[in-house]
Design a protein around this motif. Structure first.
Motif, PDB file in Angstrom:
ATOM      1  N   SER A 279       0.827  -1.211   0.000  1.00 31.21           N
ATOM      2  CA  SER A 279       0.000   0.000   0.000  1.00 31.21           C
ATOM      3  C   SER A 279       0.858   1.257   0.000  1.00 31.21           C
ATOM      4  N   VAL A 280       2.157   1.124   0.309  1.00 30.74           N
ATOM      5  CA  VAL A 280       3.021   2.305   0.331  1.00 30.74           C
ATOM      6  C   VAL A 280       4.285   2.166  -0.523  1.00 30.74           C
ATOM      7  N   HIS A 281       4.610   0.949  -0.992  1.00 29.42           N
ATOM      8  CA  HIS A 281       5.816   0.731  -1.789  1.00 29.42           C
ATOM      9  C   HIS A 281       5.529  -0.170  -2.986  1.00 29.42           C
ATOM     10  N   ASN A 282       6.448  -0.185  -3.922  1.00 27.40           N
ATOM     11  CA  ASN A 282       6.480  -1.145  -5.008  1.00 27.40           C
ATOM     12  C   ASN A 282       7.939  -1.367  -5.383  1.00 27.40           C
ATOM     13  N   VAL A 283       8.179  -2.203  -6.359  1.00 28.53           N
ATOM     14  CA  VAL A 283       9.511  -2.430  -6.900  1.00 28.53           C
ATOM     15  C   VAL A 283       9.380  -2.313  -8.410  1.00 28.53           C
ATOM     16  N   VAL A 284      10.243  -1.501  -9.015  1.00 26.12           N
ATOM     17  CA  VAL A 284      10.263  -1.382 -10.465  1.00 26.12           C
ATOM     18  C   VAL A 284      11.684  -1.681 -10.929  1.00 26.12           C
ATOM     19  N   ALA A 285      11.808  -2.674 -11.812  1.00 26.95           N
ATOM     20  CA  ALA A 285      13.102  -2.985 -12.425  1.00 26.95           C
ATOM     21  C   ALA A 285      13.280  -2.019 -13.587  1.00 26.95           C
ATOM     22  N   VAL A 286      14.318  -1.193 -13.527  1.00 20.69           N
ATOM     23  CA  VAL A 286      14.525  -0.139 -14.527  1.00 20.69           C
ATOM     24  C   VAL A 286      15.929  -0.255 -15.127  1.00 20.69           C
ATOM     25  N   ASP A 287      16.193   0.584 -16.120  1.00 22.38           N
ATOM     26  CA  ASP A 287      17.552   0.673 -16.669  1.00 22.38           C
ATOM     27  C   ASP A 287      18.305   1.768 -15.920  1.00 22.38           C
ATOM     28  N   ALA A 288      19.547   2.026 -16.318  1.00 22.55           N
ATOM     29  CA  ALA A 288      20.374   3.024 -15.625  1.00 22.55           C
ATOM     30  C   ALA A 288      19.721   4.401 -15.647  1.00 22.55           C
ATOM     31  N   GLY A 289      19.120   4.769 -16.758  1.00 19.13           N
ATOM     32  CA  GLY A 289      18.453   6.066 -16.843  1.00 19.13           C
ATOM     33  C   GLY A 289      17.272   6.169 -15.900  1.00 19.13           C
ATOM     34  N   GLY A 290      16.499   5.097 -15.796  1.00 19.00           N
ATOM     35  CA  GLY A 290      15.375   5.071 -14.860  1.00 19.00           C
ATOM     36  C   GLY A 290      15.842   5.151 -13.425  1.00 19.00           C
ATOM     37  N   TYR A 291      16.975   4.514 -13.134  1.00 20.97           N
ATOM     38  CA  TYR A 291      17.551   4.554 -11.793  1.00 20.97           C
ATOM     39  C   TYR A 291      18.029   5.968 -11.460  1.00 20.97           C
ATOM     40  N   ASN A 292      18.824   6.550 -12.372  1.00 19.24           N
ATOM     41  CA  ASN A 292      19.387   7.887 -12.117  1.00 19.24           C
ATOM     42  C   ASN A 292      18.320   8.970 -12.095  1.00 19.24           C
ATOM     43  N   GLY A 293      17.307   8.854 -12.949  1.00 21.72           N
ATOM     44  CA  GLY A 293      16.270   9.873 -13.021  1.00 21.72           C
ATOM     45  C   GLY A 293      15.006   9.529 -12.266  1.00 21.72           C
ATOM     46  N   CYS A 294      15.011   8.385 -11.553  1.00 22.70           N
ATOM     47  CA  CYS A 294      13.824   7.934 -10.811  1.00 22.70           C
ATOM     48  C   CYS A 294      12.595   7.855 -11.714  1.00 22.70           C
ATOM     49  N   ARG A 295      12.802   7.285 -12.908  1.00 22.07           N
ATOM     50  CA  ARG A 295      11.695   7.103 -13.857  1.00 22.07           C
ATOM     51  C   ARG A 295      11.289   5.632 -13.880  1.00 22.07           C
ATOM     52  N   PRO A 296      10.028   5.339 -13.575  1.00 25.86           N
ATOM     53  CA  PRO A 296       9.555   3.950 -13.548  1.00 25.86           C
ATOM     54  C   PRO A 296       9.259   3.422 -14.952  1.00 25.86           C
ATOM     55  N   SER A 297      10.315   3.175 -15.712  1.00 20.59           N
ATOM     56  CA  SER A 297      10.157   2.812 -17.118  1.00 20.59           C
ATOM     57  C   SER A 297      10.279   1.319 -17.386  1.00 20.59           C
ATOM     58  N   GLY A 298      10.269   0.503 -16.347  1.00 19.43           N
ATOM     59  CA  GLY A 298      10.461  -0.931 -16.551  1.00 19.43           C
ATOM     60  C   GLY A 298       9.338  -1.757 -15.975  1.00 19.43           C
ATOM     61  N   THR A 299       9.655  -2.997 -15.668  1.00 17.14           N
ATOM     62  CA  THR A 299       8.679  -3.925 -15.115  1.00 17.14           C
ATOM     63  C   THR A 299       8.383  -3.567 -13.671  1.00 17.14           C
ATOM     64  N   SER A 300       7.099  -3.448 -13.371  1.00 20.57           N
ATOM     65  CA  SER A 300       6.669  -3.054 -12.036  1.00 20.57           C
ATOM     66  C   SER A 300       6.121  -4.262 -11.276  1.00 20.57           C
ATOM     67  N   TYR A 301       6.485  -4.353 -10.007  1.00 23.30           N
ATOM     68  CA  TYR A 301       6.006  -5.409  -9.122  1.00 23.30           C
ATOM     69  C   TYR A 301       5.298  -4.739  -7.951  1.00 23.30           C
ATOM     70  N   GLY A 302       4.231  -5.323  -7.476  1.00 21.23           N
ATOM     71  CA  GLY A 302       3.498  -4.681  -6.399  1.00 21.23           C
ATOM     72  C   GLY A 302       2.807  -5.634  -5.446  1.00 21.23           C
ATOM     73  N   SER A 303       3.256  -6.880  -5.383  1.00 18.91           N
ATOM     74  CA  SER A 303       2.578  -7.860  -4.528  1.00 18.91           C
ATOM     75  C   SER A 303       2.920  -7.696  -3.055  1.00 18.91           C
TER      76      SER A 303
END
Length: 121
Positions: free
Chosen positions: A64-88
């Protein structure tokens, strides 16, 4: 006598199959499961640890307060959720070889440090 040779052939084939399965299990046994401290200091948790391709990262968190998103280096550096999202709240992610990047994309948590880099050999 032909029946005896057939039985021997089947026995050898079964033995080879069992040996192959055993070797496969040995390879799987080499993989480790890492319980990730998925918090605002996740990057410091991963530093200094050794990871191998095939290892599993286990993320446990309140979905309800967190998720996990697997991103590339750009998504990591820019905090952009551009990859696969997990939320279980109980996610298991198998590492491939190389560098993997993960962020929490909720409530600006990534910008507050809830992100992590993992290098797997």
């Amino acid at each position: 006598m032909a029946q005896g040779r057939g039985s021997a052939t089947r026995g050898l084939a079964l033995g080879a199959l069992l040996a192959a399965a055993f070797l496969l299990l040995l390879g799987v046994a080499d993989a480790a499961t890492h319980r990730v401290d998925w918090s605002f200091n996740a990057d410091s948790w991963s530093k200094g640890k050794s990871f191998r391709a095939g290892d599993v990262l286990e993320f446990n968190y309140d979905p309800s307060v967190h998720n996990v998103v697997a991103v590339d280096a750009g998504g990591y550096n820019g905090c952009r959720p551009s990859g696969t999202s997990y939320g279980s709240g109980s996610d298991r992610i198998t590492l491939g070889p190389g560098t993997s990047y993960f962020i929490c994309s909720l409530n600006r948590h990534c910008g507050m440090g809830m992100k992590m880099v993992v290098n797997a050999s």
